[in-house]
Motif scaffolding. Structure first.
Motif, short mmCIF file in Angstrom:
data_model
loop_
_atom_site.label_atom_id
_atom_site.label_comp_id
_atom_site.label_asym_id
_atom_site.label_seq_id
_atom_site.Cartn_x
_atom_site.Cartn_y
_atom_site.Cartn_z
N ALA A 121 31.47 -50.98 21.37
CA ALA A 121 32.04 -51.49 22.61
C ALA A 121 32.76 -50.40 23.39
CB ALA A 121 33.01 -52.64 22.31
N GLY A 122 32.78 -49.17 22.83
CA GLY A 122 33.35 -48.04 23.57
C GLY A 122 34.76 -47.66 23.16
N TYR A 123 35.27 -48.22 22.08
CA TYR A 123 36.62 -47.89 21.62
C TYR A 123 36.54 -46.93 20.44
CZ TYR A 123 37.80 -51.92 24.47
OH TYR A 123 37.94 -52.80 25.52
N ILE A 152 47.51 -50.28 25.65
CA ILE A 152 46.53 -51.35 25.39
C ILE A 152 46.81 -52.47 26.38
CG2 ILE A 152 45.72 -53.00 23.68
CD1 ILE A 152 46.74 -50.97 21.55
N ASP A 153 45.80 -52.78 27.19
CA ASP A 153 45.98 -53.87 28.15
C ASP A 153 45.39 -55.16 27.61
OD1 ASP A 153 43.29 -53.34 28.40
OD2 ASP A 153 43.35 -52.86 30.53
N VAL A 154 45.60 -56.22 28.35
CA VAL A 154 45.16 -57.55 27.94
C VAL A 154 43.65 -57.63 27.79
CG1 VAL A 154 45.15 -60.00 28.58
CG2 VAL A 154 47.18 -58.62 29.00
N SER A 155 42.91 -56.95 28.65
CA SER A 155 41.46 -57.03 28.57
C SER A 155 40.94 -56.34 27.29
CB SER A 155 40.80 -56.41 29.81
OG SER A 155 41.07 -55.03 29.88
N THR A 156 41.60 -55.27 26.87
CA THR A 156 41.21 -54.60 25.62
C THR A 156 41.44 -55.53 24.44
OG1 THR A 156 41.78 -52.43 26.52
CG2 THR A 156 41.67 -52.61 24.12
N GLU A 157 42.63 -56.13 24.38
CA GLU A 157 42.95 -57.06 23.30
C GLU A 157 41.98 -58.24 23.30
OE1 GLU A 157 47.05 -57.99 24.02
OE2 GLU A 157 47.73 -56.46 22.61
N SER A 158 41.69 -58.75 24.47
CA SER A 158 40.79 -59.90 24.59
C SER A 158 39.38 -59.56 24.13
CB SER A 158 40.78 -60.39 26.05
OG SER A 158 39.90 -61.45 26.21
N GLU A 159 38.90 -58.39 24.53
CA GLU A 159 37.55 -57.98 24.14
C GLU A 159 37.45 -57.77 22.63
OE1 GLU A 159 34.07 -54.77 25.34
OE2 GLU A 159 36.08 -54.49 26.16
#
Length: 135
Positions: A71-73, A101-108
């Motif tokens: 996923a690119g991390y 770390i933003d919300v979209s990173t945590e969500s993904e």
């Protein structure tokens, strides 16, 4: 007199029906209340051991790391687990890249873990994403 006995009979029938309804509603409400069962440490330990075996048998950690990388991390090569019960199991992922770390990173990442857990017939994990400090 006949009317009076007929009227009393109707009143008693209504009263009896009302009492039956009251008993049924009371029983229904008691069954709906959540039972307060404190998880025993022994049962939690057994569940944690069983889940640990399942994590190893399915190579879950490897699957998690590969999916997050694709996923690119850039996750650290270790994954932490905290298992208390099926309702409270936490997976900790540490990332090397990024400023924060933003919300979209945590969500993904949560979505990735949820998908893998379901695929491997496991209860869902709460995901704790942490950022490793740069040296």
């Amino acid at each position: 007199m006949e009317k009076w006995s007929e009227c009393m009979k109707n009143v008693l029938q209504i009263f009896f029906l009302f009492m039956c309804l009251l008993v049924v509603v009371s029983l229904w409400m008691v069954q709906r209340e959540p039972s307060i069962i404190t998880p025993s440490p022994e049962r939690a330990t057994i569940y944690a051991e069983e889940l640990g075996e399942k994590l190893q048998a399915t190579n879950f950690t490897k699957q998690v790391l590969q999916a997050i990388r694709s996923a690119g991390y850039s996750p650290d090569s270790t994954v932490g687990y905290l298992i208390d019960s099926p309702a409270h199991q936490v997976i900790t992922i540490q990332l090397h890249d990024g400023e924060e770390i933003d919300v979209s990173t945590e969500s993904e990442i949560q979505s990735i873990i949820d998908e893998l857990a379901e695929k491997n017939n496991m209860h869902l994990f709460m995901v704790d994403v942490q950022l490793l400090e740069r040296e």
